[in-house]
Design a protein around this motif. Structure first.
Motif, PDB file in Angstrom:
ATOM      1  N   ASP A 192       0.843  -1.202   0.000  1.00 43.49           N
ATOM      2  CA  ASP A 192       0.000   0.000   0.000  1.00 43.49           C
ATOM      3  C   ASP A 192       0.878   1.251   0.000  1.00 43.49           C
ATOM      4  O   ASP A 192       1.654   1.471   0.932  1.00 43.49           O
ATOM      5  CB  ASP A 192      -0.890  -0.055   1.250  1.00 43.49           C
ATOM      6  CG  ASP A 192      -1.871   1.096   1.318  1.00 43.49           C
ATOM      7  OD1 ASP A 192      -1.770   2.032   0.492  1.00 43.49           O
ATOM      8  OD2 ASP A 192      -2.725   1.059   2.221  1.00 43.49           O
ATOM      9  N   LYS A 193       0.724   2.084  -1.036  1.00 47.01           N
ATOM     10  CA  LYS A 193       1.592   3.265  -1.145  1.00 47.01           C
ATOM     11  C   LYS A 193       1.354   4.263  -0.020  1.00 47.01           C
ATOM     12  O   LYS A 193       2.181   5.144   0.220  1.00 47.01           O
ATOM     13  CB  LYS A 193       1.434   3.934  -2.510  1.00 47.01           C
ATOM     14  CG  LYS A 193       0.078   4.545  -2.752  1.00 47.01           C
ATOM     15  CD  LYS A 193       0.033   5.166  -4.143  1.00 47.01           C
ATOM     16  CE  LYS A 193      -1.308   5.825  -4.375  1.00 47.01           C
ATOM     17  NZ  LYS A 193      -1.474   6.283  -5.746  1.00 47.01           N
ATOM     18  N   ALA A 194       0.219   4.116   0.684  1.00 43.86           N
ATOM     19  CA  ALA A 194      -0.078   5.027   1.799  1.00 43.86           C
ATOM     20  C   ALA A 194       0.578   4.569   3.109  1.00 43.86           C
ATOM     21  O   ALA A 194       0.484   5.267   4.118  1.00 43.86           O
ATOM     22  CB  ALA A 194      -1.584   5.130   1.990  1.00 43.86           C
ATOM     23  N   ARG A 195       1.220   3.413   3.093  1.00 46.47           N
ATOM     24  CA  ARG A 195       1.849   2.900   4.330  1.00 46.47           C
ATOM     25  C   ARG A 195       2.984   3.833   4.741  1.00 46.47           C
ATOM     26  O   ARG A 195       3.803   4.230   3.898  1.00 46.47           O
ATOM     27  CB  ARG A 195       2.387   1.487   4.062  1.00 46.47           C
ATOM     28  CG  ARG A 195       2.946   0.740   5.254  1.00 46.47           C
ATOM     29  CD  ARG A 195       1.886   0.305   6.226  1.00 46.47           C
ATOM     30  NE  ARG A 195       0.719  -0.246   5.553  1.00 46.47           N
ATOM     31  CZ  ARG A 195      -0.521  -0.211   6.046  1.00 46.47           C
ATOM     32  NH1 ARG A 195      -0.749   0.348   7.206  1.00 46.47           N
ATOM     33  NH2 ARG A 195      -1.531  -0.723   5.370  1.00 46.47           N
ATOM     34  N   SER A 196       3.059   4.174   6.022  1.00 46.86           N
ATOM     35  CA  SER A 196       4.106   5.090   6.493  1.00 46.86           C
ATOM     36  C   SER A 196       5.471   4.402   6.461  1.00 46.86           C
ATOM     37  O   SER A 196       5.554   3.162   6.404  1.00 46.86           O
ATOM     38  CB  SER A 196       3.807   5.526   7.928  1.00 46.86           C
ATOM     39  OG  SER A 196       3.979   4.419   8.801  1.00 46.86           O
ATOM     40  N   THR A 197       6.520   5.213   6.530  1.00 52.53           N
ATOM     41  CA  THR A 197       7.881   4.664   6.595  1.00 52.53           C
ATOM     42  C   THR A 197       8.016   3.750   7.811  1.00 52.53           C
ATOM     43  O   THR A 197       8.547   2.635   7.712  1.00 52.53           O
ATOM     44  CB  THR A 197       8.907   5.813   6.686  1.00 52.53           C
ATOM     45  OG1 THR A 197       8.734   6.651   5.549  1.00 52.53           O
ATOM     46  CG2 THR A 197      10.330   5.291   6.724  1.00 52.53           C
ATOM     47  N   ARG A 213      11.518   3.238   0.626  1.00 54.80           N
ATOM     48  CA  ARG A 213      10.327   3.141   1.487  1.00 54.80           C
ATOM     49  C   ARG A 213      10.703   2.806   2.928  1.00 54.80           C
ATOM     50  O   ARG A 213      10.059   3.246   3.865  1.00 54.80           O
ATOM     51  CB  ARG A 213       9.353   2.114   0.908  1.00 54.80           C
ATOM     52  CG  ARG A 213       8.751   2.588  -0.416  1.00 54.80           C
ATOM     53  CD  ARG A 213       7.474   1.912  -0.755  1.00 54.80           C
ATOM     54  NE  ARG A 213       6.437   2.154   0.231  1.00 54.80           N
ATOM     55  CZ  ARG A 213       5.311   1.472   0.307  1.00 54.80           C
ATOM     56  NH1 ARG A 213       5.079   0.503  -0.569  1.00 54.80           N
ATOM     57  NH2 ARG A 213       4.415   1.736   1.231  1.00 54.80           N
TER      58      ARG A 213
END
Ligand code: URA
Length: 209
Positions: free
Chosen positions: A21-26, A204
């Motif tokens: 998921d590209k919205a996942r935080s670092t 990421r």
């Protein structure tokens, strides 16, 4: 596919989906990578050789299984390999750690080694080479080529995601190296990224671009 294990455990698959998921935080990405690394290491070490030692339980003495020989080695391909390394060290805290640094020569596009450090007695050790993304396979092949000069007892390659192209290249170059991955995605794109993939794993996990 011979020599390739897809670790299809439901927890691994669930965590991998969250990572894509590209919205996942670092922070979230890094935590999940560490958790999956531990689970991948559990599967990839399933056939490490055992011996026995005598142990005194509170009730009696017994011969009980322990890992045989020298400590295994986790070899990180810098820099993204370090994300898998951290999680795997939580499962095998006494493992020895090796590093290899490779960059891509802009003219030849071939990997060039800039760093290599391994423990002593490599010929008596089992090595797990770790890099989250097996894309073209060039770095993996170069790392295993270099490692073989030290004649380890066995070599396994552990990644999070693999492209069919990378698997084909690595298993053709090194048919003796077993590959463990959480998934095999569709293909590489024109920029060498795995699709659908999860983007640049190093960026990421470290919040760089
Ligand atoms: N390396 C990455 O980090 N991601 C890819 O998709 C391919 C190589």
């Amino acid at each position: 596919m011979a020599n390739v294990t897809v670790v299809d455990h439901p927890l691994v698959q669930h965590k991998l989906t969250l990572m894509r998921d590209k919205a996942r935080s670092t922070a979230g990405f890094r935590t999940l990578l560490g958790e999956i690394a531990l689970l991948l290491a559990y599967d990839a070490t399933r056939d490490l050789p055992l011996t026995t030692m005598t142990v005194e339980t509170p009730l009696e003495s017994m011969e009980a299984p322990v890992l045989a020989g020298r400590k295994p080695v986790l070899m990180s391909i810098l820099r993204a390999g370090n994300g898998l390394l951290d999680g795997m060290l939580r499962l095998i805290p006494s493992a020895r750690v090796a590093h290899i640094g490779l960059y891509r020569d802009p003219a030849t596009l071939q990997p060039v080694e800039y760093y290599y450090k391994v423990p002593e007695h490599m010929s008596e050790r089992d090595v797990l080479v770790v890099d989250p993304m097996l894309a073209t396979g060039h770095s993996a092949i170069a790392a295993v080529n270099r490692l073989k000069a030290d004649s380890p007892r066995s070599i396994r390659f552990i990644c999070l995601l693999a492209a069919p192209e990378g698997i084909a290249a690595l298993t053709a170059a090194h048919p003796d190296v077993h590959v463990f991955t959480a998934a095999i995605d569709r293909q590489l794109n024109d920029h060498g990224y795995i699709v659908p993939g999860l983007g640049d794993a190093g960026d990421r996990m470290y919040g760089t671009r």
